[in-house]
Design a protein around this motif. Structure first.
Motif, PDB file in Angstrom:
ATOM      1  N   GLY A 181       0.824  -1.310   0.194  1.00 32.16           N
ATOM      2  CA  GLY A 181       0.228   0.018  -0.048  1.00 32.16           C
ATOM      3  C   GLY A 181       0.740   1.086  -0.064  1.00 32.16           C
ATOM      4  O   GLY A 181       0.291   2.346   0.597  1.00 32.16           O
ATOM      5  N   ARG A 182       2.060   1.290  -0.406  1.00 29.27           N
ATOM      6  CA  ARG A 182       2.762   2.381  -0.425  1.00 29.27           C
ATOM      7  C   ARG A 182       2.959   3.018  -1.997  1.00 29.27           C
ATOM      8  O   ARG A 182       2.158   2.680  -2.857  1.00 29.27           O
ATOM      9  N   GLN A 183       3.854   3.669  -2.246  1.00 28.53           N
ATOM     10  CA  GLN A 183       3.974   4.425  -3.355  1.00 28.53           C
ATOM     11  C   GLN A 183       3.926   3.504  -4.763  1.00 28.53           C
ATOM     12  O   GLN A 183       3.459   3.670  -5.672  1.00 28.53           O
ATOM     13  N   VAL A 208      -6.029   3.655   3.864  1.00 31.09           N
ATOM     14  CA  VAL A 208      -5.470   4.342   2.886  1.00 31.09           C
ATOM     15  C   VAL A 208      -4.583   5.447   3.102  1.00 31.09           C
ATOM     16  O   VAL A 208      -4.783   6.324   3.856  1.00 31.09           O
ATOM     17  N   PRO A 209      -3.403   5.466   2.599  1.00 30.50           N
ATOM     18  CA  PRO A 209      -2.347   6.527   2.941  1.00 30.50           C
ATOM     19  C   PRO A 209      -2.837   7.938   2.566  1.00 30.50           C
ATOM     20  O   PRO A 209      -3.833   8.171   1.842  1.00 30.50           O
ATOM     21  N   ARG A 210      -2.277   8.889   3.093  1.00 34.64           N
ATOM     22  CA  ARG A 210      -2.577  10.326   2.426  1.00 34.64           C
ATOM     23  C   ARG A 210      -1.747  10.441   1.268  1.00 34.64           C
ATOM     24  O   ARG A 210      -0.730   9.887   0.873  1.00 34.64           O
ATOM     25  N   PHE A 211      -2.527  11.427   0.432  1.00 32.97           N
ATOM     26  CA  PHE A 211      -2.110  11.812  -0.965  1.00 32.97           C
ATOM     27  C   PHE A 211      -1.889  13.301  -0.709  1.00 32.97           C
ATOM     28  O   PHE A 211      -2.741  14.146  -1.107  1.00 32.97           O
ATOM     29  N   GLY A 254       4.328   6.938   4.659  1.00 30.49           N
ATOM     30  CA  GLY A 254       2.855   7.185   5.047  1.00 30.49           C
ATOM     31  C   GLY A 254       2.011   8.049   4.278  1.00 30.49           C
ATOM     32  O   GLY A 254       1.085   8.278   4.317  1.00 30.49           O
ATOM     33  N   THR A 255       2.783   8.840   3.203  1.00 31.94           N
ATOM     34  CA  THR A 255       2.354   9.718   2.487  1.00 31.94           C
ATOM     35  C   THR A 255       2.621   9.439   1.065  1.00 31.94           C
ATOM     36  O   THR A 255       3.977   9.171   0.648  1.00 31.94           O
ATOM     37  N   VAL A 269      -9.774   0.312 -10.749  1.00 33.93           N
ATOM     38  CA  VAL A 269      -8.799   0.036  -9.597  1.00 33.93           C
ATOM     39  C   VAL A 269      -9.631   0.427  -8.362  1.00 33.93           C
ATOM     40  O   VAL A 269     -10.577   1.188  -8.063  1.00 33.93           O
ATOM     41  N   ARG A 270      -9.813  -0.678  -7.614  1.00 37.33           N
ATOM     42  CA  ARG A 270     -10.465  -0.860  -6.330  1.00 37.33           C
ATOM     43  C   ARG A 270      -9.349  -1.122  -5.037  1.00 37.33           C
ATOM     44  O   ARG A 270      -8.510  -1.838  -5.151  1.00 37.33           O
ATOM     45  N   VAL A 271      -9.537  -0.190  -3.994  1.00 37.06           N
ATOM     46  CA  VAL A 271      -8.586  -0.198  -2.861  1.00 37.06           C
ATOM     47  C   VAL A 271      -9.214  -0.661  -1.835  1.00 37.06           C
ATOM     48  O   VAL A 271     -10.402  -0.571  -1.514  1.00 37.06           O
TER      49      VAL A 271
END
Length: 384
Positions: A181-183, A208-211, A254-255, A269-271
């Motif tokens: 779940g990272r970049q 879900v990370p911050r964008f 984390g971001t 895309v589904r998270v």
């Protein structure tokens, strides 16, 4: 096989940290041989169309002359035109830097390194040998891919680490599961959607990370301290180190980049946050893979991509086999002194392999000139 070529310094690898060290060593008057394929990981393990998270102030030159910004000026490009930095642009900068610094690279591999008479003998894939007074090893993260234990239940043809799956056309109309779940997980999902994947599911154990945009300027103080104060990182208290690790983690993991969400086609895309894979089976003979999640949901997929990062293990670096029993390690990392030197005198490590003893920012290109400055300074004093 003929006589061995003699040199002061053998640098194994030709990525950013290796090229930075090689350029400075040559400028300091040391005969230096570099063996590897220039920026191989960046050419072979990163997908076309990838955008980098670095700033234009990240570069390879310890002398501060042939910087990325100097390259942009020569190319007539503004900062705004370069950010976010396309992968291809930084690769071109690295090649520009290498030629500007007159760093030749022997485009082969080191098969084995042994110690002899206070120096090192290296055997190359082409049959040649190099006799070096010192060795700088810059093993890229490609050696250290990490996958979860349940990956063994997925046929090899149906599974790939993100560093091995960098071409996406063959997955048009296919169903892809990305674990992580990272970049890289989210960017691979965007690229897969843009290459026509039928469905992409991203599964990770955290929310879900911050964008949002991240400033990496806080790295500057750490990099400067590494150069100015010998052993700076190891002199910090455990509390101080943990605070820096947390800050780097929040920025780097984390971001995620703010330009990603717009590229995550919701029709494809589904998270699936706060979930993990508990079972995977099938996939033989062209069949689909059945995956069960901790949420009790089941997925049927054609390909599994492990965007699960890297874990150090020097035993995976083939050319170190002859020295491995003398290299002190901890948690898979080589134990290094304050000059990047391992327990084997004259053997140095840089890049990802040095992050345990020099801090997590050593895993970022930003730290390449600092690493080069410290270890070349010691090499020069050691070799005379």
């Amino acid at each position: 096989m003929g006589d061995a070529l003699s040199t002061d310094v053998l640098i194994v690898g030709a990525g950013p940290f290796a090229l930075s060290a090689a350029a400075l060593a040559r400028e300091r008057g040391m005969d230096t041989q570099v063996v590897g394929r220039p920026m191989a990981f960046w050419h072979e393990r990163m997908p076309e169309g990838m955008l980098l998270r670095s700033g234009t102030d990240w570069h390879l030159d310890a002398a501060g002359v042939h910087t990325f910004e100097a390259y942009l000026r020569e190319r007539g490009l503004s900062r705004d035109e370069a950010v976010p930095i396309p992968l291809a642009l930084f690769r071109d900068y690295a090649e520009w830097f290498r030629h500007a610094k007159h760093v030749p690279v022997r485009r082969e591999h080191v098969l084995d390194i042994t110690q002899r008479d206070g120096g090192f003998d290296a055997v190359l894939t082409g049959g040649g040998r190099i006799r070096a007074r010192a060795v700088v090893a810059a093993p890229g993260v490609g050696y250290f891919q990490r996958v979860p234990g349940w990956a063994a239940g997925v046929p090899e043809a149906r599974a790939a680490h993100s560093g091995d799956l960098v071409r996406f056309d063959a997955l048009a109309d296919r169903r892809v599961l990305i674990v992580g779940g990272r970049q890289s997980a989210y960017e691979w999902a965007a690229l897969l959607a843009e290459h026509g994947a039928g469905r992409v599911d991203i599964v990770h154990r955290h929310p879900v990370p911050r964008f949002e945009a991240v400033s990496w300027k806080f790295f500057d103080d750490y990099v400067e301290a590494t150069v100015q104060t010998a052993g700076w990182w190891r002199r910090l208290t455990a509390v101080e180190q943990k605070a820096i690790v947390t800050r780097c983690w929040q920025a780097g993991r984390g971001t995620l980049e703010p330009w990603l969400p717009a590229r995550l086609n919701p029709g494809v895309v589904r998270v699936r946050p706060d979930a993990e894979v508990v079972d995977a089976h099938g996939g033989e003979g062209g069949a689909a893979v059945r995956v069960t999640l901790s949420s009790t949901e089941s997925l049927t997929v054609d390909q599994v991509v492990f965007a699960t990062g890297y874990a150090p293990d020097l035993g995976r670096v083939p050319y170190l086999a002859g020295l491995l029993d003398r290299i002190a390690t901890r948690e898979g990392f080589p134990l290094l002194d304050e000059n990047f030197q391992a327990s084997v005198p004259g053997l140095y490590f840089t890049g990802f392999a040095a992050t345990r003893d020099f801090g997590p920012f050593l895993g970022f290109v930003k730290a390449a000139p600092a690493s080069a400055t410290v270890l070349v300074r010691h090499l020069r004093a050691r070799l005379g």
